[in-house]
Design a protein around this motif. Structure first.
Motif, short mmCIF file in Angstrom:
data_model
loop_
_atom_site.label_atom_id
_atom_site.label_comp_id
_atom_site.label_asym_id
_atom_site.label_seq_id
_atom_site.Cartn_x
_atom_site.Cartn_y
_atom_site.Cartn_z
N VAL A 46 -6.06 6.96 3.87
CA VAL A 46 -4.84 7.47 4.51
C VAL A 46 -4.85 8.99 4.48
O VAL A 46 -5.13 9.60 3.44
CB VAL A 46 -3.58 6.93 3.79
N ASP A 47 -4.53 9.60 5.62
CA ASP A 47 -4.47 11.06 5.76
C ASP A 47 -3.04 11.51 6.01
O ASP A 47 -2.27 10.83 6.70
CB ASP A 47 -5.32 11.53 6.95
N ILE A 48 -2.70 12.68 5.49
CA ILE A 48 -1.41 13.31 5.74
C ILE A 48 -1.67 14.58 6.56
O ILE A 48 -2.40 15.47 6.12
CB ILE A 48 -0.69 13.68 4.42
N GLN A 99 -5.33 13.78 1.51
CA GLN A 99 -6.07 12.56 1.83
C GLN A 99 -6.06 11.64 0.61
O GLN A 99 -6.31 12.07 -0.52
CB GLN A 99 -7.50 12.88 2.22
N HIS A 100 -5.76 10.38 0.86
CA HIS A 100 -5.74 9.36 -0.20
C HIS A 100 -6.97 8.48 -0.05
O HIS A 100 -7.22 7.90 1.00
CB HIS A 100 -4.48 8.50 -0.08
N ALA A 131 2.50 -1.27 -9.21
CA ALA A 131 2.49 0.14 -9.61
C ALA A 131 1.10 0.73 -9.45
O ALA A 131 0.09 0.01 -9.46
CB ALA A 131 2.95 0.27 -11.06
N GLU A 132 1.04 2.03 -9.31
CA GLU A 132 -0.21 2.78 -9.14
C GLU A 132 -0.93 2.39 -7.85
O GLU A 132 -2.15 2.39 -7.79
CB GLU A 132 -1.12 2.63 -10.35
N ALA A 133 -0.13 2.07 -6.82
CA ALA A 133 -0.63 1.92 -5.45
C ALA A 133 -1.59 0.76 -5.25
O ALA A 133 -2.64 0.89 -4.63
CB ALA A 133 -1.27 3.23 -4.98
N VAL A 134 -1.20 -0.39 -5.79
CA VAL A 134 -1.89 -1.65 -5.47
C VAL A 134 -1.02 -2.41 -4.49
O VAL A 134 0.21 -2.35 -4.55
CB VAL A 134 -2.12 -2.49 -6.74
N PHE A 135 -1.64 -3.14 -3.56
CA PHE A 135 -0.89 -3.98 -2.63
C PHE A 135 -1.73 -5.20 -2.30
O PHE A 135 -2.97 -5.09 -2.16
CB PHE A 135 -0.57 -3.23 -1.33
N VAL A 136 -1.09 -6.36 -2.20
CA VAL A 136 -1.78 -7.58 -1.80
C VAL A 136 -1.00 -8.27 -0.68
O VAL A 136 0.18 -8.02 -0.49
CB VAL A 136 -1.96 -8.57 -2.98
N GLY A 193 -0.77 6.81 -5.19
CA GLY A 193 0.29 7.19 -4.27
C GLY A 193 0.85 6.02 -3.48
O GLY A 193 0.15 5.43 -2.65
N THR A 194 2.13 5.73 -3.70
CA THR A 194 2.77 4.60 -3.03
C THR A 194 2.82 4.77 -1.52
O THR A 194 2.66 3.80 -0.77
CB THR A 194 4.20 4.40 -3.59
N ARG A 195 3.08 6.01 -1.04
CA ARG A 195 3.15 6.20 0.41
C ARG A 195 1.85 5.77 1.07
O ARG A 195 1.84 5.24 2.19
CB ARG A 195 3.47 7.65 0.76
N ALA A 196 0.73 5.98 0.37
CA ALA A 196 -0.57 5.62 0.94
C ALA A 196 -0.80 4.12 0.90
O ALA A 196 -1.31 3.54 1.86
CB ALA A 196 -1.68 6.35 0.18
N SER A 197 -0.43 3.46 -0.20
CA SER A 197 -0.63 2.01 -0.27
C SER A 197 0.23 1.30 0.77
O SER A 197 -0.20 0.31 1.38
CB SER A 197 -0.34 1.48 -1.67
N GLU A 198 1.45 1.80 0.99
CA GLU A 198 2.31 1.18 2.01
C GLU A 198 1.75 1.40 3.42
O GLU A 198 1.76 0.47 4.25
CB GLU A 198 3.73 1.74 1.90
N ALA A 199 1.25 2.58 3.70
CA ALA A 199 0.64 2.84 5.00
C ALA A 199 -0.61 1.98 5.19
O ALA A 199 -0.84 1.41 6.27
CB ALA A 199 0.29 4.32 5.14
N ALA A 200 -1.42 1.86 4.14
CA ALA A 200 -2.66 1.10 4.24
C ALA A 200 -2.40 -0.39 4.46
O ALA A 200 -3.08 -1.03 5.27
CB ALA A 200 -3.50 1.31 2.98
#
Length: 330
Positions: free
Chosen positions: A12-14, A23-24, A256-261, A279-286
């Motif tokens: 993910v890029d900002i 960049q994440h 927490a710590e930007a994990v998503f399933v 970064g949560t904003r990056a995990s949500e975007a991803a």
């Protein structure tokens, strides 16, 4: 298995003012019943899944028969990282009361609710926040119900307690890996490490489960409960709730710590991702990008645009840039 930082790739890029500002980097894996379908970064990266694995932690509750009579709202709550709203607090309180237990029997600890109306109510009334407001109190109510069935001691979060032994056994069986160890989570329960590929494989097993055998029935009930009651899994304004409402039958869970399933039954797929910097904003975007890629989320839905694609605005409403997926991801 490898260190979480090794082999990470841009996800993910900002962008601000036409320039790449941040960049994440991380890893993402999509699995079906036979194994890895797609991967970015290293599927062997070892992570703590944190709260993204709550459906795995809830498996023994159903497989044991302890939670057989639970309705879907409570099953969703057992998988939740809720925000401590009045609705969540009341639901956990009622569940405990029906077991003859109370807030003091929880071992998750207390923190302020992230739900703004409930936080404001506490401030105005002078009432104190308590363990019922903890985002993991639903999971812990499930642990207590399982503990009553198993006959264990009061300290059910200890790693050698029958509850956590049952959780670890289910976790390792469904991920298909022996856990290399554990860390203590924010709610004091052990959080067992696994590879990102193992976590995605576990989600694929949830996605392809059928209502045969205790495990299959448990998996179907949990994934269905989450998809049917997204408000119990997180809460208003939260990514898990808003994105599940935007899809049909897909269960997703952040950690927490930007994990998503994600569990995608219609495609028979499981998804897991980890952003290395947390970064949560990056995990949500991803996760939005991956769900759109799989064809189960409309990238133009407001819940998706909120996290990926819409102009980012400052406090005066001026557009300052955007969140984009990195080149080569999705």
């Amino acid at each position: 298995m490898s260190d979480v930082g090794a082999g990470a790739v841009p996800l993910v890029d900002i962008w601000r003012g036409g320039r790449l500002e941040s960049q994440h980097r991380g890893h993402a894996v999509v699995c079906d019943a036979s194994g890895v379908v797609e991967a970015w970064g290293d599927p062997g990266a070892v992570i703590y899944p944190r709260s993204s694995c709550k459906m795995l932690q809830a498996l023994p509750l159903l497989e044991s028969g302890a939670g057989a009579a639970l309705d879907d709202r409570r099953l969703a709550l057992a998988c939740a990282s809720h925000q401590g709203s009045a609705m969540h607090v009341a639901a956990v309180s009622a569940w405990l009361a029906e077991m003859g237990l109370a807030e003091a029997d929880l071992r998750c600890g207390a923190h302020e609710p992230t739900d703004i109306p409930e936080r404001n109510r506490l401030i105005c009334t002078g009432d104190a926040f308590c363990q019922l407001h903890n985002n993991c109190s639903g999971k812990h109510a499930g642990f207590l119900m399982l503990n009553r069935h198993l006959g264990g001691g009061t300290e059910y979060v200890e790693v050698d307690h029958p509850v956590q032994k049952a959780v670890r056994a289910a976790f390792e069986e469904v991920t298909g890996e022996d856990s290399p160890g554990y860390g203590i989570d924010g709610c004091s329960a052990p959080n067992f490490a696994t590879s990102l590929g193992g976590l995605a494989r576990a989600m694929a097993r949830f996605a392809t489960a059928e209502e045969t055998g205790a495990r299959g029935r448990a998996m179907v009930r949990l994934r269905s409960a989450m998809a049917r009651h997204p408000e119990m899994v997180a809460g208003e304004t939260r990514a898990c709730t808003e994105l599940m409402r935007a899809m049909d039958g897909v269960a997703i869970k952040t950690g927490a710590e930007a994990v998503f399933v994600a569990i995608v039954p219609s495609k028979g797929l499981g998804v897991a991702l980890k952003v290395v910097d947390g970064g949560t904003r990056a995990s949500e975007a991803a996760i939005v990008g991956l769900l759109a890629r799989l064809g189960v989320l409309d990238a133009g839905h407001p819940a998706a645009l909120k996290r990926l694609g819409a102009p980012q605005r400052n406090w005066r409403g001026f557009a300052w840039g955007e969140v984009r997926l990195s080149a080569g991801f999705c």
